[in-house]
Motif scaffolding. Structure first.
Motif, mmCIF file in Angstrom:
data_model
loop_
_atom_site.group_PDB
_atom_site.id
_atom_site.type_symbol
_atom_site.label_atom_id
_atom_site.label_comp_id
_atom_site.label_asym_id
_atom_site.label_seq_id
_atom_site.Cartn_x
_atom_site.Cartn_y
_atom_site.Cartn_z
ATOM 1 N N TYR A 91 -10.640 13.834 -1.363
ATOM 2 C CA TYR A 91 -11.275 12.937 -2.330
ATOM 3 C C TYR A 91 -11.360 13.633 -3.678
ATOM 4 O O TYR A 91 -11.817 14.780 -3.771
ATOM 5 N N TYR B 15 0.826 -1.205 0.000
ATOM 6 C CA TYR B 15 0.000 0.000 0.000
ATOM 7 C C TYR B 15 0.859 1.253 0.000
ATOM 8 O O TYR B 15 1.996 1.251 0.476
ATOM 9 N N TYR C 125 -7.161 10.296 -0.307
ATOM 10 C CA TYR C 125 -6.005 10.471 0.572
ATOM 11 C C TYR C 125 -6.508 10.617 1.998
ATOM 12 O O TYR C 125 -7.416 11.410 2.283
ATOM 13 N N TYR D 186 -2.080 7.893 3.776
ATOM 14 C CA TYR D 186 -2.385 6.795 2.846
ATOM 15 C C TYR D 186 -3.028 7.355 1.586
ATOM 16 O O TYR D 186 -3.957 8.180 1.657
ATOM 17 N N THR D 187 -2.533 6.920 0.418
ATOM 18 C CA THR D 187 -3.119 7.275 -0.869
ATOM 19 C C THR D 187 -3.597 6.006 -1.551
ATOM 20 O O THR D 187 -2.859 5.017 -1.641
ATOM 21 N N SER D 188 -4.845 6.013 -2.019
ATOM 22 C CA SER D 188 -5.414 4.831 -2.669
ATOM 23 C C SER D 188 -4.719 4.564 -4.005
ATOM 24 O O SER D 188 -4.064 5.441 -4.577
ATOM 25 N N LYS D 189 -4.873 3.350 -4.518
ATOM 26 C CA LYS D 189 -4.193 2.954 -5.749
ATOM 27 C C LYS D 189 -4.616 3.810 -6.939
ATOM 28 O O LYS D 189 -3.805 4.097 -7.822
ATOM 29 N N GLU E 92 -5.488 6.854 -6.651
ATOM 30 C CA GLU E 92 -5.104 8.218 -6.255
ATOM 31 C C GLU E 92 -6.289 9.166 -6.116
ATOM 32 O O GLU E 92 -6.126 10.383 -6.114
#
Length: 356
Positions: free
Chosen positions: A198, A115, A169, A161-164, A166
């Motif tokens: 978002y 992640y 956050y 944390y940044t989602s896959k 992007e």
């Protein structure tokens, strides 16, 4: 003057040696000069005390100059930048002498192979708001009242944390306080922050940032709770909009169930006429009757409307010339005009910003 010359020397050295430095280490710099004329004509050359940037009257001055080194790999990252100008002069008055010229000093490590999760520690840009200390990154020349009166920087630990894809956050912080590197004497209370950003599509950014902490010595402890909400929207290829809203509460006294409240809405519209010319208009309101953030010692506290219009010209990709007219109207006579109390304030500011 010596500090300014020292930073300019660093910038020239960076330019001379940058090609010899292999990635992932990179160097950059920034310089912004300005001139502001306040029609209230303050004899001290200082503009109202709730302005912390571009706040010297009738002087050609430096708002912010910094030289920065950045290290970035897949697993480790870090930033170190030294600065000078009126921005650090007025924003870091409560810090130790050796820290007043530190713009950034932080290091981060990636906590997961699977992640995009990072732990960063040190002095960092604030997680609150859509405006920063770097003028060229802001739509308006001068900062909004809510921008100038919420943290520009913070010191602490951040887990982000940044989602896959992007689009999302998430971050949580343990901080030394409300825009503080050095804790206040007698204050051992922890402070915390959170951030949720978002991006549902390429044209929309939504953000919610919070802060919880105590800014007083422990024997006078008063809890502060703060929220910043903002959205940025690309309406067309040329038109964009930013809407923001800050709201905070703080206990009137230790253990009190009564809270002082302050809040501030702001709306900014920008139009890019060409690749080189941009126009931005701003409307804002800030109320702080209890004087938590902006004390006035007047009957109604700080209740102020503001409006501004600025024009930007970009002769080159890394250079921006700006001019802005701005007006403020308050419920009480919190301003002065030629030494006499007044409820209005008008000023014009110009600036030249260059990134290296």
């Amino acid at each position: 003057m010596k500090k300014t010359l020292f930073l300019l020397f660093i910038l020239s050295s960076i330019k001379a040696h940058a090609q010899d430095v292999a990635k992932p280490l990179t160097f950059s710099g920034y310089m912004e000069t300005y001139y502001s004329y306040d029609f209230g004509n303050p004899a001290s050359h200082e503009r109202p005390s709730f302005f912390y940037s571009y706040n010297r009257h009738n002087e050609i001055n430096l708002n912010l100059v910094f030289a920065k080194a950045n290290y970035n790999t897949n697993q480790v990252r870090g930033n170190f930048a030294l600065m000078t100008g009126t921005y650090p002069q007025y924003n870091l008055t409560g810090e130790q002498a050796l820290l007043k010229n530190v713009f950034e000093a932080n290091a981060g490590v990636k906590m997961s192979k699977k992640y995009n999760l990072w732990l960063d520690v040190g002095i960092m840009p604030s997680h609150i708001g859509f405006e920063s200390a770097i003028g060229k990154d802001c739509w308006n020349l001068t900062r909004s009242i809510l921008g100038d009166n919420s943290p520009y920087y913070e010191a602490g630990i951040k887990l982000g944390y940044t989602s896959k894809n992007e689009k999302l956050y998430l971050a949580i912080m343990y901080l030394n306080g409300w825009q503080k590197i050095q804790r206040a004497v007698g204050n051992q209370t922890p402070s915390f922050g959170t951030q949720v950003t978002y991006k549902p599509n390429a044209n929309t950014t939504l953000n919610w940032s919070t802060y919880i902490g105590n800014e007083q010595p422990y024997i006078l402890k008063k809890w502060r709770y703060f929220n910043n909400l903002h959205g940025q929207f690309q309406l067309t290829n040329k038109a964009s909009l930013t809407a923001g809203f800050d709201m905070g509460v703080q206990q009137e006294s230790k253990g009190s169930r009564v809270y002082d409240v302050w809040y501030a809405p702001v709306l900014i519209a920008r139009y890019s006429a060409t690749d080189k010319i941009r126009v931005a208009a701003r409307g804002e309101y800030y109320t702080d009757k209890g004087g938590v953030i902006i004390p006035t010692s007047t009957a109604n506290g700080f209740q102020t409307y503001g409006y501004s219009l600025n024009v930007d010209y970009l002769p080159a990709q890394n250079v921006m010339l700006r001019v802005e007219g701005r007006g403020l109207t308050s419920k009480d006579h919190i301003f002065t005009s030629d030494g006499q109390p007044n409820n209005q304030n008008y000023f014009i500011t110009t600036s030249i910003a260059m990134a290296f």
